[in-house]
Structure formats: C-alpha cells, structure tokens
Write a protein that holds these residues in place. Sequence first.
Motif, PDB file in Angstrom:
ATOM      1  N   LYS A  98      -3.296   3.469   7.102  1.00 12.75           N
ATOM      2  CA  LYS A  98      -3.868   4.154   7.765  1.00 12.75           C
ATOM      3  C   LYS A  98      -2.948   5.138   8.413  1.00 12.75           C
ATOM      4  N   CYS A  99      -4.278   5.924   8.981  1.00 12.43           N
ATOM      5  CA  CYS A  99      -3.288   7.024   9.613  1.00 12.43           C
ATOM      6  C   CYS A  99      -3.963   6.546  11.319  1.00 12.43           C
ATOM      7  N   MET A 100      -3.254   6.502  12.337  1.00 15.72           N
ATOM      8  CA  MET A 100      -3.360   5.955  13.118  1.00 15.72           C
ATOM      9  C   MET A 100      -4.696   6.740  14.591  1.00 15.72           C
ATOM     10  N   PRO A 101      -4.343   8.173  14.457  1.00 17.08           N
ATOM     11  CA  PRO A 101      -5.203   9.209  15.614  1.00 17.08           C
ATOM     12  C   PRO A 101      -6.972   8.953  14.617  1.00 17.08           C
ATOM     13  N   HIS A 102      -6.490   8.654  13.179  1.00 19.89           N
ATOM     14  CA  HIS A 102      -8.355   8.579  12.456  1.00 19.89           C
ATOM     15  C   HIS A 102      -8.484   7.189  12.215  1.00 19.89           C
ATOM     16  N   TYR A 103      -8.389   5.912  12.516  1.00 23.40           N
ATOM     17  CA  TYR A 103      -8.227   5.210  12.374  1.00 23.40           C
ATOM     18  C   TYR A 103      -9.359   4.648  12.455  1.00 23.40           C
ATOM     19  N   SER A 104      -9.561   4.777  13.453  1.00 22.09           N
ATOM     20  CA  SER A 104     -11.621   4.115  14.064  1.00 22.09           C
ATOM     21  C   SER A 104     -12.185   5.251  13.813  1.00 22.09           C
ATOM     22  N   MET A 105     -11.578   6.677  12.702  1.00 21.96           N
ATOM     23  CA  MET A 105     -12.708   7.455  11.601  1.00 21.96           C
ATOM     24  C   MET A 105     -12.951   6.851  10.471  1.00 21.96           C
ATOM     25  N   GLY A 106     -11.882   5.848   9.817  1.00 21.36           N
ATOM     26  CA  GLY A 106     -11.543   5.262   8.770  1.00 21.36           C
ATOM     27  C   GLY A 106     -10.946   5.815   8.008  1.00 21.36           C
ATOM     28  N   MET A 107     -10.416   6.616   7.996  1.00 16.11           N
ATOM     29  CA  MET A 107      -9.159   6.737   7.225  1.00 16.11           C
ATOM     30  C   MET A 107      -8.050   5.760   7.037  1.00 16.11           C
ATOM     31  N   VAL A 108      -8.569   5.488   5.905  1.00 21.20           N
ATOM     32  CA  VAL A 108      -7.028   3.925   5.123  1.00 21.20           C
ATOM     33  C   VAL A 108      -7.568   4.319   4.167  1.00 21.20           C
ATOM     34  N   ALA A 109      -6.628   3.555   3.047  1.00 23.64           N
ATOM     35  CA  ALA A 109      -5.957   3.714   2.173  1.00 23.64           C
ATOM     36  C   ALA A 109      -5.899   2.397   1.424  1.00 23.64           C
ATOM     37  N   LEU A 110      -5.733   2.442   0.973  1.00 23.29           N
ATOM     38  CA  LEU A 110      -5.194   0.550  -0.841  1.00 23.29           C
ATOM     39  C   LEU A 110      -4.341   1.162  -1.177  1.00 23.29           C
ATOM     40  N   VAL A 111      -3.027   0.340  -1.654  1.00 19.82           N
ATOM     41  CA  VAL A 111      -1.710   0.620  -2.517  1.00 19.82           C
ATOM     42  C   VAL A 111      -2.312  -0.889  -2.854  1.00 19.82           C
ATOM     43  N   GLN A 112      -1.874  -0.710  -4.604  1.00 22.43           N
ATOM     44  CA  GLN A 112      -2.192  -1.935  -5.103  1.00 22.43           C
ATOM     45  C   GLN A 112      -0.845  -2.092  -5.892  1.00 22.43           C
ATOM     46  N   VAL A 113       0.205  -2.910  -5.421  1.00 20.15           N
ATOM     47  CA  VAL A 113       1.017  -3.004  -6.958  1.00 20.15           C
ATOM     48  C   VAL A 113       1.275  -4.733  -7.127  1.00 20.15           C
ATOM     49  N   GLY A 114       0.978  -3.976  -8.312  1.00 22.48           N
ATOM     50  CA  GLY A 114       1.338  -5.154  -9.621  1.00 22.48           C
ATOM     51  C   GLY A 114      -0.240  -4.964  -9.981  1.00 22.48           C
ATOM     52  N   ASN A 115      -0.141  -5.412 -11.729  1.00 17.39           N
ATOM     53  CA  ASN A 115      -1.223  -5.828 -12.056  1.00 17.39           C
ATOM     54  C   ASN A 115      -2.261  -6.989 -11.383  1.00 17.39           C
ATOM     55  N   GLY A 116      -1.871  -7.252 -10.209  1.00 19.24           N
ATOM     56  CA  GLY A 116      -2.143  -8.951  -9.519  1.00 19.24           C
ATOM     57  C   GLY A 116      -2.592 -10.011 -11.012  1.00 19.24           C
ATOM     58  N   PRO A 117      -2.698 -11.135 -10.425  1.00 15.99           N
ATOM     59  CA  PRO A 117      -3.333 -11.164  -9.281  1.00 15.99           C
ATOM     60  C   PRO A 117      -2.667 -11.010  -7.911  1.00 15.99           C
ATOM     61  N   SER A 118      -2.935 -10.245  -7.116  1.00 19.41           N
ATOM     62  CA  SER A 118      -2.465  -9.800  -5.194  1.00 19.41           C
ATOM     63  C   SER A 118      -2.131 -11.494  -5.116  1.00 19.41           C
ATOM     64  N   PRO A 119      -1.085 -11.369  -3.722  1.00 22.30           N
ATOM     65  CA  PRO A 119      -0.753 -12.827  -3.846  1.00 22.30           C
ATOM     66  C   PRO A 119      -1.394 -12.543  -2.231  1.00 22.30           C
ATOM     67  N   ASN A 120      -1.680 -11.366  -1.896  1.00 18.41           N
ATOM     68  CA  ASN A 120      -2.590 -12.119  -0.116  1.00 18.41           C
ATOM     69  C   ASN A 120      -3.914 -10.883  -0.466  1.00 18.41           C
ATOM     70  N   LEU A 121      -4.317 -11.117  -1.709  1.00 17.01           N
ATOM     71  CA  LEU A 121      -6.381 -10.133  -1.730  1.00 17.01           C
ATOM     72  C   LEU A 121      -7.157 -10.713  -0.853  1.00 17.01           C
ATOM     73  N   ALA A 122      -6.802 -12.706  -0.648  1.00 16.23           N
ATOM     74  CA  ALA A 122      -8.013 -12.634   0.186  1.00 16.23           C
ATOM     75  C   ALA A 122      -7.533 -12.365   1.435  1.00 16.23           C
ATOM     76  N   ALA A 123      -6.094 -12.868   2.256  1.00 19.91           N
ATOM     77  CA  ALA A 123      -6.171 -12.162   3.186  1.00 19.91           C
ATOM     78  C   ALA A 123      -6.343 -10.525   3.625  1.00 19.91           C
ATOM     79  N   ALA A 124      -6.033  -9.376   2.898  1.00 23.61           N
ATOM     80  CA  ALA A 124      -6.682  -8.387   3.506  1.00 23.61           C
ATOM     81  C   ALA A 124      -7.977  -8.514   3.161  1.00 23.61           C
ATOM     82  N   ARG A 125      -8.865  -8.881   2.669  1.00 20.91           N
ATOM     83  CA  ARG A 125      -9.974  -9.269   2.368  1.00 20.91           C
ATOM     84  C   ARG A 125     -10.691  -9.854   3.654  1.00 20.91           C
ATOM     85  N   GLY A 126      -9.109 -10.565   4.573  1.00 24.54           N
ATOM     86  CA  GLY A 126     -10.112 -10.593   5.601  1.00 24.54           C
ATOM     87  C   GLY A 126      -9.529 -10.614   7.171  1.00 24.54           C
TER      88      GLY A 126
END
Length: 145
Positions: A98-126
Amino acid sequence: MKSGYAAAVALLALTATPAMAKEVVVRMKNQGAAGAMVFEPAFVKAMPGDTIRFVPSDPSHNAETIPTMLPPGVAPSKGGMNKEFVLPVSAPGLYGIKCMPHYSMGMVALVQVGNGPSPNLAAARGVKLPPFAAKRMAPMLAQAK
C-alpha cells in the motif's frame, strides 16, 4: 572421478541461481491506466530471490507492506516518503503493498511469489481493506494462485 563431477555440477547450480533472480520495477503514480493514485504494474508475479523496486514517479507516495497480507514468517517493511522501496522476496506467497497516504483512495498492489499455491491466499482474501482499496485488490486476488 564421478564425485568430482557431481560436486562441480552442484557448485555450478548454486552459483547460477543468483544470476536468474530478476528485478521488477513498479512505479508509484498520481495517474495511470487504472485511474488516480496507482502502482503500475499493480499485480506482479515473482520468484523467490527476486527484488521488487517501487519507484516514485510522482511526489507524495511511499510503498509499504500490508502487515496482514504477508506470507507466514515475513516481517512487515516500510519505505520512506518519496523514496524508492526495495522489497526482496524470499518466501513464496502473497505480499500486499500500500501507499499509506493514498491507501483509502485504493493505492494498493499485490506481489505473488512462486508458482502457487500461495500459502496465505485464503488469509489474504479475508483481509479487511478500505472500500476503494478492496475494490482494486479484488481482481488482483482473483488472478493469484
């Protein structure tokens, strides 16, 4: 003779690995293809050992991890305002940014590391995000494995 050959092959494999690591540059922008206050690209696929470099293209941005959207065992990290933020990724999984000053404006990104399955996918979605950040993060999470 065979053990010397095996040792040489093993040494070559170990020394060749760092050369395969890549660096991905993500721009922090006031205006981009997805609208105002964006990371470009907003969704990055990487491999363990890669480096993600967040570069401010416009002033008033930072990049930092979202503490509740990290692989198990990865500590949160934070970049300074108007400064590059280098995120070395070593653990497979999803890294929310996130960009902290613009977080509420939707300034977010996601980095997927590895070919999956991501061990924290369910947690990230929650993870509960501000409404506009959640709206932008949803399609990135849909792409993640």
